[in-house]
Design a protein around this motif. Structure first.
Motif, short mmCIF file in Angstrom:
data_model
loop_
_atom_site.label_atom_id
_atom_site.label_comp_id
_atom_site.label_asym_id
_atom_site.label_seq_id
_atom_site.Cartn_x
_atom_site.Cartn_y
_atom_site.Cartn_z
N ALA A 147 65.98 1.84 102.88
CA ALA A 147 64.60 1.52 102.51
C ALA A 147 64.03 2.51 101.49
O ALA A 147 63.33 2.11 100.55
N SER A 148 64.34 3.80 101.68
CA SER A 148 63.73 4.78 100.77
C SER A 148 64.33 4.67 99.37
O SER A 148 63.67 5.00 98.38
N LEU A 149 65.57 4.22 99.32
CA LEU A 149 66.23 4.11 98.01
C LEU A 149 66.04 2.73 97.40
O LEU A 149 66.55 2.46 96.32
N LEU A 150 65.32 1.86 98.11
CA LEU A 150 65.30 0.45 97.72
C LEU A 150 64.86 0.26 96.28
O LEU A 150 65.57 -0.37 95.48
N PRO A 203 64.48 2.34 93.55
CA PRO A 203 65.37 2.80 92.47
C PRO A 203 66.66 1.99 92.38
O PRO A 203 67.10 1.66 91.27
N LEU A 204 67.22 1.63 93.53
CA LEU A 204 68.46 0.85 93.50
C LEU A 204 68.23 -0.51 92.86
O LEU A 204 69.01 -0.95 92.01
N LEU A 205 67.14 -1.16 93.25
CA LEU A 205 66.87 -2.49 92.70
C LEU A 205 66.65 -2.42 91.21
O LEU A 205 67.15 -3.25 90.45
N VAL A 206 65.91 -1.40 90.77
CA VAL A 206 65.65 -1.28 89.33
C VAL A 206 66.97 -1.05 88.60
O VAL A 206 67.23 -1.66 87.55
N ALA A 207 67.83 -0.21 89.18
CA ALA A 207 69.11 0.08 88.54
C ALA A 207 69.96 -1.18 88.44
O ALA A 207 70.53 -1.50 87.38
N PHE A 208 70.04 -1.94 89.54
CA PHE A 208 70.83 -3.17 89.53
C PHE A 208 70.28 -4.17 88.51
O PHE A 208 71.02 -4.79 87.76
N SER A 209 68.95 -4.31 88.52
CA SER A 209 68.33 -5.26 87.62
C SER A 209 68.60 -4.86 86.17
O SER A 209 68.91 -5.70 85.33
N PHE A 210 68.52 -3.57 85.91
CA PHE A 210 68.80 -3.06 84.57
C PHE A 210 70.24 -3.38 84.17
O PHE A 210 70.51 -3.81 83.04
N ALA A 211 71.15 -3.20 85.14
CA ALA A 211 72.56 -3.48 84.85
C ALA A 211 72.76 -4.94 84.47
O ALA A 211 73.43 -5.26 83.48
N LYS A 212 72.12 -5.83 85.23
CA LYS A 212 72.26 -7.26 84.92
C LYS A 212 71.69 -7.58 83.55
O LYS A 212 72.29 -8.31 82.74
N PHE A 213 70.51 -7.02 83.31
CA PHE A 213 69.84 -7.22 82.02
C PHE A 213 70.77 -6.84 80.87
O PHE A 213 70.99 -7.60 79.93
N MET A 214 71.36 -5.64 80.99
CA MET A 214 72.22 -5.16 79.91
C MET A 214 73.47 -6.03 79.76
O MET A 214 73.89 -6.34 78.65
N LEU A 215 74.04 -6.43 80.89
CA LEU A 215 75.25 -7.26 80.81
C LEU A 215 74.94 -8.55 80.04
O LEU A 215 75.72 -8.97 79.17
N VAL A 216 73.81 -9.17 80.36
CA VAL A 216 73.51 -10.44 79.70
C VAL A 216 73.25 -10.23 78.21
O VAL A 216 73.81 -10.93 77.36
N ILE A 217 72.42 -9.23 77.86
CA ILE A 217 72.13 -9.14 76.42
C ILE A 217 73.33 -8.62 75.63
O ILE A 217 73.54 -9.03 74.50
N LEU A 218 74.14 -7.74 76.25
CA LEU A 218 75.25 -7.18 75.46
C LEU A 218 76.42 -8.15 75.33
O LEU A 218 77.03 -8.25 74.27
N TRP A 219 76.73 -8.88 76.41
CA TRP A 219 77.88 -9.76 76.32
C TRP A 219 77.48 -11.21 76.06
O TRP A 219 77.90 -11.79 75.08
N PHE A 220 76.62 -11.78 76.94
CA PHE A 220 76.28 -13.19 76.76
C PHE A 220 75.54 -13.41 75.43
O PHE A 220 75.71 -14.43 74.78
N MET A 221 74.71 -12.47 75.05
CA MET A 221 73.97 -12.65 73.79
C MET A 221 74.64 -11.88 72.65
O MET A 221 74.06 -11.73 71.58
N HIS A 222 75.83 -11.38 72.90
CA HIS A 222 76.71 -10.77 71.87
C HIS A 222 76.12 -9.56 71.16
O HIS A 222 76.60 -9.21 70.09
N LEU A 223 75.07 -8.94 71.69
CA LEU A 223 74.52 -7.81 70.93
C LEU A 223 75.56 -6.72 70.73
O LEU A 223 75.53 -6.00 69.75
#
Lengths: 666, 199, 92
Positions: free
Chosen positions: C24-27, C29-49
């Motif tokens: 719970a205490s890490l919730l 930061p962990l969620l933000v980190a995971f969300s950031f990871a997904k965000f980057m994966l989509v823009i870097l690979w799916f959107m070919h940046l």
């Protein structure tokens, strides 16, 4: 490549072919025609907004004026502000950008000609939509920045028109901004590196980026206002626990960049006009460019200085006061550059030059009174008084409008092929300068005396009478000066002197082609070797350091000779790139406008020295798609049936747009 | 997905980049501020619930996770559609485009159901500032998905008109960019609005 | 395809940690980190940046960074005042 689709002649999606007459203007995708449409429309709104101002000044000429009722007064000052900002200054700048941008960078058109037409029609429909409110129960009356919860007042539909009308205008600005950004990044002539572009092009680019990022923010604020007004949402209603300050934040997050959106094009114009009439290159070109970019960037960090009186607290107020003081620095850099440009030049006091000089001097006054606002306690005194009104008119009228008139006088011969009269023009300038100062200088005094803005009358015996009367006299003087300008236009249309390609002995590419330019702009796309390339095609620098005229025919060899010399003030990489990478593209290659969006099957072989240049055909669909927008607007207010009708127009327009055959097959 | 794009067939621009693609990226930069404004409004108001239900009363995390997953997978089918058209397989492209549109439609259906449930539980647009900002934020995201679906259908129509071969795949790529962007906006919304607890 | 699998796994992990009380205490930061990871994966690979011109990256990053900056500033000004609409005394 061209085998992908069989040419479709005629049929459902046939493109219009009229080159002259009514339909040619309705369906045009030519950036020059669209620029003229923008200019004429913006000037029409300028007259309308000016008449509104005159009515306001008539009401305020004497104490306890009885020309207007309070309700009408509220509508007039609101519509005056909205008109002048959204339907005059911005589109007048857009008009010049539209006409000049492709010419200045050596392109045949903008990147998306149909999107360009779409922008214009959306802009026009937004203006008509807003003004239709006068006939349909009352125009917006909550001030141009529409503070909540006043803007939630349900007595008339006025502020609903505000929320929808500005939304539509925003769509036009956004589409135009994207178009200009892509054009500048992608459509430059060979050799036209970024640091060789005219400053007006740079300022267009910066303005477009500001619009690109600012319009969505006001868009969201306007949607939220619309949901509050029409569907009972609670974004700004304090009674439901919401915070009206949110509106102020979102509005000024857009509103402050908006101020620079209005001033930067004028700064670009001045940076073209002053060098041309001082016969000197612009002093400190990189400094002008980078200070423009710095203004745009810092313009995002000062918005809360409009809200010093709203109770943000000392920390926020101090931070925004500091950033506001800092933003004066790049602005000052520009002023010094302009003065440095005139300094020691052989100055010709033509009308465009005078308007530019008027811009610089009036803008200094407006800028200085602006700096006084950054001091929070001082601002607390001035907020919502006439002092603020005085300040904003010094930057927007003394700044933007003077700059725009400078541009109008300067490029008029290029657009219409005939010169405006210098004599009448100078008279216009003088009258406008006197009228302007007579109107707005007293505003500062009135503000310091404590007269609040937006009051529909003022009481007698408070010391306000003289200054108000002077301001009203000044306003009518400005009106006379505009009539003088219209007379000048009429004279020029009838018996104006033919301009020729280059009446001012100017410096940039648009003066290379005929006046008015042919539909395809340039017979052959110029290859750019210098900043102010056209100047270096006309003049060489003698060993003594003086300019000497190059005679026709000698240009090519002279250019070779002097390219190395002129390259010395360029970064070596860019000139090398310009000289070696770009040149091979020119001979016989496809013209830059063969974008995939407009012409997916453009053949590369057709173009040879101006013959067989394919320009995009006119199209009905931008007009149809744009016309759907106000119908949707009325639909939100009056009936779901209209909403559906507008949506259908939009959809049909968009699908027709995508499916109509590419230009060269029509 | 790989970098195996054929070299651009319209290199005659100053930068060698495609106009439409450049325009789409500029537009997406602009959209960041659009959704940023709505998300900020939501963050400001997420505890301003008045007498109405709060987010803890309403949010059904497993349900929204599934619809998030559906949207995420629609990005995958979009990638497959683009690589099909670049390999010259128009039939496969049309199938993947329709699959993407179908997944998008599923997401929208899920959103409609969610909205209906919330209204039944007492949260409407006018219940509170929280309600207003929730419905308008997610509603505008839904509108973006809907426009995306229309564009996907438009691509399918274009393809059946004989356009969009391997030499002419730009429209698919550009619509794909838009579609992925709408997906990443939802990644942010899902985390910031649904998962991070308010209080 | 691999990217899609990773994205799916991250989403699963996000939902999982939402239900694990120990985290719970890490919730956040962990969620933000995971969300950031997904965000980057989509823009870097799916959107070919990752493979495409830097100009695209710059355009998009400009909008994204500007969004983060101005809206964090805006919310900060509200935070400094103590949240939205603190009702002044005497006004109801």
């Amino acid at each position: 490549m061209a085998t992908a689709v069989a040419p479709q002649q005629g049929g459902l999606f046939a493109r219009p072919t009229a080159k002259t007459g009514w339909w040619s203007w309705m369906t045009t995708v030519d950036h020059k025609k669209i620029g003229i449409l923008y200019g004429v429309t913006a000037f029409f709104f300028f007259i309308v907004g000016g008449v509104e101002a005159l009515l306001i000044r008539a009401q305020l000429a004497t104490p306890n004026g009885e020309v207007l009722s309070p309700a009408v007064y509220n509508q007039l000052f609101t519509m005056h502000g909205l008109t002048m900002i959204f339907f005059v200054v911005i589109p007048m700048g857009t008009a010049l950008m539209n006409f000049l941008l492709p010419l200045m960078i050596g392109a045949r058109d903008v990147a998306f000609p149909r999107l360009n037409a779409f922008s214009y029609w959306v802009f026009l429909s937004a203006g008509l939509f807003m003004y239709s409110a006068f006939l349909l129960g009352g125009a917006p009356d909550g001030g141009w920045f529409g503070y909540a919860p006043l803007s939630l007042d349900p007595v008339t539909d006025g502020m609903t028109y505000y929320s929808l009308g500005l939304q539509i205008a925003g769509i036009a600005s956004l589409a135009g901004a994207i178009n200009f950004i892509v054009t500048i990044i992608n459509m430059r002539a060979p050799g036209m590196t970024l640091m060789r572009m005219p400053v007006f092009v740079w300022m267009t680019l910066i303005t477009s980026f500001l619009l690109l990022f600012a319009v969505p923010v006001i868009g969201v604020a306007l949607w939220e206002l619309m949901f509050d007004r029409l569907f009972g949402a609670n974004f700004f209603d304090p009674a439901a626990g919401a915070d009206p300050l949110l509106w102020q934040h979102l509005f000024w997050l857009f509103g402050h960049p908006e101020v620079y959106i209005m001033i930067l094009p004028a700064m670009g114009i001045v940076s073209e006009v002053l060098p041309a009439f001082s016969r000197k290159p612009l002093f400190g070109y990189p400094a002008i460019v980078f200070s423009g970019a710095a203004i745009a960037f810092m313009g995002w960090g000062v918005w809360a200085h409009h809200m010093f009186a709203a109770g943000l607290g000392p920390v926020a107020n101090s931070a925004f006061a500091l950033s506001t003081m800092f933003i004066a620095v790049p602005t000052g850099v520009k002023i010094f550059n302009w003065i440095g440009t005139i300094w020691g030049g052989s100055v010709r006091l033509t009308t465009p030059f005078l308007f530019s000089a008027g811009f610089v001097s009036m803008f200094i006054i407006g800028g200085l009174s602006g700096v006084t606002h950054s001091i929070v306690p001082h601002d607390a005194q001035q907020t919502d008084t006439y002092y603020v009104v005085g300040h904003l008119h010094y930057v927007l009228f003394g700044g933007s409008i003077f700059g725009l008139f400078s541009g109008i006088y300067y490029w008029w011969p290029k657009v219409f092929g005939r010169l405006l009269s210098e004599k009448i023009g100078k008279f216009h300038f003088l009258l406008m300068l006197v009228g302007f100062n007579l109107t707005f200088m007293p505003f500062h005094i009135l503000g310091l005396l404590g007269m609040p803005r937006r009051q529909y009358y003022f009481p007698a015996n408070r010391g306000f009478e003289v200054w108000n009367l002077l301001a009203s006299i000044g306003a009518f003087t400005i009106a006379v000066s505009i009539l003088v300008f219209l007379y000048n236009v009429a004279v020029s249309r009838k018996k104006g002197e033919a301009a020729g390609a280059d009446p001012w002995d100017a410096r940039t590419l648009e003066w290379m082609t005929t006046s008015p330019p042919p539909e395809h702009n340039f017979d052959a796309i110029p290859v750019v070797r210098h900043r102010d390339d056209f100047w270096y095609r006309k003049y060489i620098t003698t060993p003594e350091g003086e300019s000497a005229r190059v005679f026709a025919g000698g240009a090519a060899s002279d250019e070779e000779q002097h390219s190395s010399e002129a390259a010395s003030d360029e970064p070596p990489s860019s000139s090398a790139e310009g000289a070696s990478d770009r040149e091979p593209n020119t001979a016989g290659a496809a013209p830059p406008e063969s974008s995939s969006e407009e012409r997916p099957h453009a053949g590369a072989s057709a173009e040879e020295q101006g013959h067989g240049i394919h320009l995009p055909s006119p199209s009905y669909f931008p007009l149809l798609t744009a016309a759907g927008m106000p119908v949707i607007g009325y639909g939100f207010i009056y009936s779901p049936i209209l909403l559906a009708a507008g949506a259908v127009m939009l959809l049909v327009g968009a699908f027709g747009w995508v499916l109509e055959p590419p230009a060269e097959e029509a | 997905m790989s970098a195996a794009h054929p070299p651009a067939e319209h290199p005659h621009t100053s930068t060698g980049l495609d106009n439409a693609k450049l325009a789409m990226w500029a537009f997406l930069g602009s959209e960041c501020l659009f959704f940023g404004s709505f998300i900020s409004t939501y963050l400001l108001y997420r505890n301003v619930t008045g007498d109405g239900p709060t987010s803890a009363d309403l949010y059904d995390i497993p349900y929204t996770s599934i619809s998030s997953f559906v949207l995420l997978m629609s990005s995958l089918t979009m990638v497959l559609a683009l690589s099909s058209v670049q390999n010259g397989d128009r039939r496969a492209m049309r199938i993947w485009l329709m699959a993407t549109a179908f997944l998008g439609l599923t997401f929208i259906g899920g959103q409609v159901f969610e909205f209906t449930t919330f209204v039944e539980e007492g949260l409407t647009l006018s219940t509170s500032a929280f309600g207003s900002s929730f419905f308008v934020l997610t509603g505008f995201h839904g509108a973006h998905v809907t426009i995306g679906i229309l564009m996907l259908l438009g691509l399918t129509v274009m393809s059946s008109f004989g356009r969009l071969g391997p030499d002419d795949s730009r429209p698919v790529e550009v619509v794909g960019l838009y579609w992925h962007f709408v997906d990443i906006v939802w990644i942010v919304i899902f985390t910031v609005i649904y998962l991070i607890p308010s209080g | 395809m691999k990217i899609a699998v990773v994205l799916a796994l991250i989403t699963l992990a996000e939902i999982a940690i939402y239900y694990i009380p120990a985290l719970a205490s890490l919730l956040i930061p962990l969620l933000v980190a995971f969300s950031f990871a997904k965000f980057m994966l989509v823009i870097l690979w799916f959107m070919h940046l990752r493979f495409d011109s830097r100009i695209f990256t710059r355009l998009f990053a400009a909008g994204l960074l500007l969004t983060l900056t101005v809206f964090i500033l805006m919310l900060l000004t509200f935070f400094l005042r103590g949240g939205p609409a603190p009702t002044p005394p005497g006004i109801t």
